[in-house]
Design an enzyme around this catalytic site. Structure first.
Site, PDB file in Angstrom:
ATOM      1  N   ASP A 158       0.812  -1.169   0.131  1.00 10.96           N
ATOM      2  CA  ASP A 158       0.080  -0.035   0.253  1.00 10.96           C
ATOM      3  C   ASP A 158       0.768   1.275  -0.183  1.00 10.96           C
ATOM      4  O   ASP A 158       1.753   1.157   0.784  1.00 10.96           O
ATOM      5  CB  ASP A 158      -0.972   0.055   1.474  1.00 10.96           C
ATOM      6  CG  ASP A 158      -1.765   1.337   1.306  1.00 10.96           C
ATOM      7  OD1 ASP A 158      -2.585   1.464   0.426  1.00 10.96           O
ATOM      8  OD2 ASP A 158      -1.717   1.956   2.344  1.00 10.96           O
ATOM      9  N   GLU A 211       1.603  -0.466  -4.899  1.00 14.36           N
ATOM     10  CA  GLU A 211       0.760   0.560  -5.369  1.00 14.36           C
ATOM     11  C   GLU A 211       1.722   1.866  -5.421  1.00 14.36           C
ATOM     12  O   GLU A 211       2.095   2.403  -4.398  1.00 14.36           O
ATOM     13  CB  GLU A 211      -0.463   0.793  -4.394  1.00 14.36           C
ATOM     14  CG  GLU A 211      -1.326   1.939  -4.486  1.00 14.36           C
ATOM     15  CD  GLU A 211      -2.199   2.309  -3.404  1.00 14.36           C
ATOM     16  OE1 GLU A 211      -3.296   2.421  -3.719  1.00 14.36           O
ATOM     17  OE2 GLU A 211      -1.627   2.434  -2.175  1.00 14.36           O
TER      18      GLU A 211
END
Length: 694
Positions: free
Chosen positions: A348, A385
């Site tokens: 993330d 990401e």
């Protein structure tokens, strides 16, 4: 029972609580503490039964060994040192701290002002000092026995060219499935149940990507609004499975799930959050890292270390530039691979992990180099990401091998093309061919792009064709949260409708987008539930909706779109030309075969005028690849976002005619085979695929 530390004639290298078979060794890092206490608790975590200062300190590692202490022991830490926020120090021994290396977390975080190191409401704000004991409100760690019967389990290590990812949520996937036993819904064992595994296998999925399953608490402001942290992007325990996903408080349930997926040929990828923690800004609670060594664990403002430096939008940023924080992250990753047998990670806000001590993103930074040289981690699936909210944080295409990256450009261009926006033919061509502009450099391959139509963050596929605008009112933020630019189209009615014409148009557009995804070079990722027509009522930020909004609706099990998705996945698997390791060049090989060529509807090659034509809505692409010595694998794909049109099929040496094998505009079976006339009629708003006639 009374416990005391024993002398050891060696120093164990492991951090955390390690059961040796004869007792338990505790070790925790703090560079600036003056004393660290180990606190032992009753089995229910309510009574503190012992408080023992760790006796050894070496290289900022505080440690101690207790003979006879067994797995199941509940514990935490208290750290003594300066409370000097202006210089980055926030030690407060009144606050019980979760071990950063705790392998299991018990209890429920009960929000109370005592969890904060300062006095809430004080005129001096976070410069004040709170003396209340936080232990009654805190979660605790549990000593673990790592033994588990992994007999028969083996890492799959499936090549990226054969990988099809399914992003989903443990609770969302299982809460409403009628075949999952009620007592297992919302748990790892529910994920491992036959109905879920059978669904994924029948769909052709090769890897599940699970939203965060490491321990996270519910945010205080959500609890006060009657909501929960559903997605889980507020990690506090990087080694511990989320307790709410356990049916009987045994972390072996996670291992059982992994073993079950592996037996079915499915890899397990974890969505991990090493860019920030649940402690928030300097005004957040003191739960673990802040109390152990705020100055080391977090990035602080270079102008005023009282304040956190935030590139994540959550209030804090984990300081992976610090060697011991980096070690914690790497230890955590190795633990999930080595002990829990997972197959990879999706990071993330991964740009934050690449930020150096000077804050700038560096693709050759310490974190990436540490991963790349690690003999364990470099061999698992790694997905970034590729952005955060800091300056220079958008880095799509900027990550080093072996990382793959979520490609939001793919999502946006494909949505816009099928929505009918002009000037998107060139953009679609880039996405279908693997986004070489972003990824074809530094010896990266054509599988660098993880292609997606939708993900947990944003509209589902069904909502993309059902809503013009987001509808996030249930989040309690007056619809201000979530992205407003979704490239969506309700196609004539906002939300659900009984209009059969609109519903048919929505169905076709979903077929078009799913077909595009599975016909594109790169690694396809499906959002769990898209194959079932799952929607969220237009909520594109369901992070706090642990209810029917966020859960998958399984009523679409008989939906024809599910059958379409299964066949589309099978078609991709049957054609290696769709999943190549190298980028396509358009140049002829030694046998005169061209790997890719682009055509207008009239059969002429695409030229500069055609690529720049804002009114062009149809594009043909010829693909060719030798198929493992068994002859050429050749396809002709047509993407038509305009009206009905005739398309000249390409004249290729050795091809005497073509067979239509996919037509998303067909009234019945889109994959029915039909001999193709030349030119071939391609219906409005449809995808057609042709193979050489047999």
């Amino acid at each position: 029972m009374s416990y005391s530390f024993s002398e050891l004639d060696f120093i164990k290298p492991e951090l955390g609580a390690e059961f040796t078979g004869e007792g338990t060794h505790f070790a925790v890092f703090s560079a600036h503490a003056e004393q660290v206490d180990l606190c032992l608790f009753s089995a229910d975590g309510r009574e503190e039964t012992a408080r023992l200062p760790l006796p050894k300190r070496e290289g900022d590692i505080w440690s101690g060994y207790i003979a006879g202490l067994k797995p199941g022991t509940v514990y935490g830490y208290r750290a003594h040192g300066p409370y000097d926020p202006g210089n980055g120090h926030r030690f407060n021994p009144n606050k019980l701290l979760l071990d950063p290396y705790a392998k299991q977390v018990v209890g429920e975080l009960a929000w109370d002002d005592a969890l904060y190191g300062y006095r809430i409401g004080d005129a001096e704000e976070d410069l004040s000092f709170d003396e209340r004991d936080s232990a009654p409100f805190m979660v605790k760690g549990v000593v673990q026995d790592p033994d588990f019967d992994w007999a028969g389990d083996a890492a799959i290590r499936r090549p990226w060219t054969e990988t099809i990812i399914y992003e989903t949520h443990v609770r969302g996937m299982t809460m409403t499935h009628p075949g999952v036993p009620e007592e297992l819904r919302g748990t790892f064992l529910g994920m491992a149940s036959d109905p879920i595994v059978e669904h994924l296998v029948s769909l052709g999925i090769s890897a599940v990507e699970l939203l965060p399953i490491q321990y996270f608490p519910d945010d205080r402001y959500l609890v006060e609004k009657g909501l929960r942290n559903y997605w889980g992007y507020q990690t506090l325990g990087f080694f511990a499975p989320q307790p709410r996903f356990l049916s009987a408080s045994r972390i072996t349930e996670f291992k059982t799930m992994v073993k079950r997926f592996h037996a079915a040929g499915i890899e397990v990828i974890m969505d991990v959050v090493y860019n920030h923690t649940a402690e928030g800004s300097e005004r957040g609670p003191t739960l673990s890292f802040r109390g152990l060594d705020n100055l080391s664990y977090y990035r602080l403002s270079p102008d005023d270390p009282r304040h956190t430096y935030d590139t994540t939008g959550t209030g804090n940023t984990l300081n992976v530039a610090h060697p011991m924080v980096l070690r914690m992250v790497l230890d955590s990753l190795r633990y999930w691979v080595g002990v829990m047998h997972v197959d990879g990670f999706r990071f993330d806000l991964a740009s934050t992990l690449g930020r150096t001590r000077h804050i700038e993103f560096d693709r050759d930074g310490t974190f990436f180099n540490a991963i790349r040289q690690d003999p364990i981690l470099s061999g698992v699936k790694l997905i970034a990401e590729p952005w955060d909210v800091g300056d220079g944080g958008y880095q799509v295409g900027g990550f080093p091998y072996p990382f793959r990256e979520w490609n939001d450009k793919y999502r946006d261009d494909v949505r816009r093309f099928w929505k009918g926006d002009g000037g998107l033919v060139a953009g679609l061509a880039e996405r279908v061919s693997g986004s070489a502009r972003q990824f074809h450099h530094s010896d990266r391959g054509a599988t660098s792009s993880v292609n997606l139509l939708s993900a947990h963050d944003g509209f589902t596929l069904m909502d993309t064709v059902s809503y013009d605008d987001k509808h996030n009112e249930a989040n309690g933020e007056e619809n201000r949260d979530g992205h407003s630019d979704n490239h969506s189209d309700n196609m004539g009615a906002e939300g659900q409708t009984g209009d059969e014409g609109i519903r048919a148009a929505r169905d076709r557009r979903r077929r078009n987008m799913m077909a595009t995804l599975l016909l594109s070079q790169g690694v396809p990722m499906m959002l769990g539930g898209d194959e079932l027509g799952n929607g969220q009522g237009g909520n594109n930020n369901a992070y706090c909706q642990d209810n029917e909004i966020g859960w998958i609706d399984w009523s679409g099990l008989d939906d024809p779109f599910l059958a379409f998705c299964r066949k589309a996945v099978a078609f991709r698997k049957a054609h290696p030309v769709l999943r190549q390791e190298r980028f396509l060049t358009g140049e002829a090989d030694e046998d005169g075969n061209v790997d890719i060529a682009w055509y207008r509807a009239d059969g002429a090659p695409m030229d500069e005028d055609a690529w720049n034509d804002p009114e062009l809505r149809v594009l043909g692409v010829f693909l060719c690849r030798p198929a493992n010595g068994e002859g050429l694998d050749r396809l002709f794909l047509v993407f038509n976002a305009g009206g009905d049109c005739e398309v000249q099929l390409p004249h290729v040496d050795g091809v005497s005619g073509w067979t239509r094998v996919l037509d998303t505009g067909a009234e019945e079976d889109a994959f029915a085979e039909h001999p193709a006339e030349d030119p071939a009629m391609v219906y409005a708003a449809s995808v057609a695929v042709f193979v050489p006639a047999r």
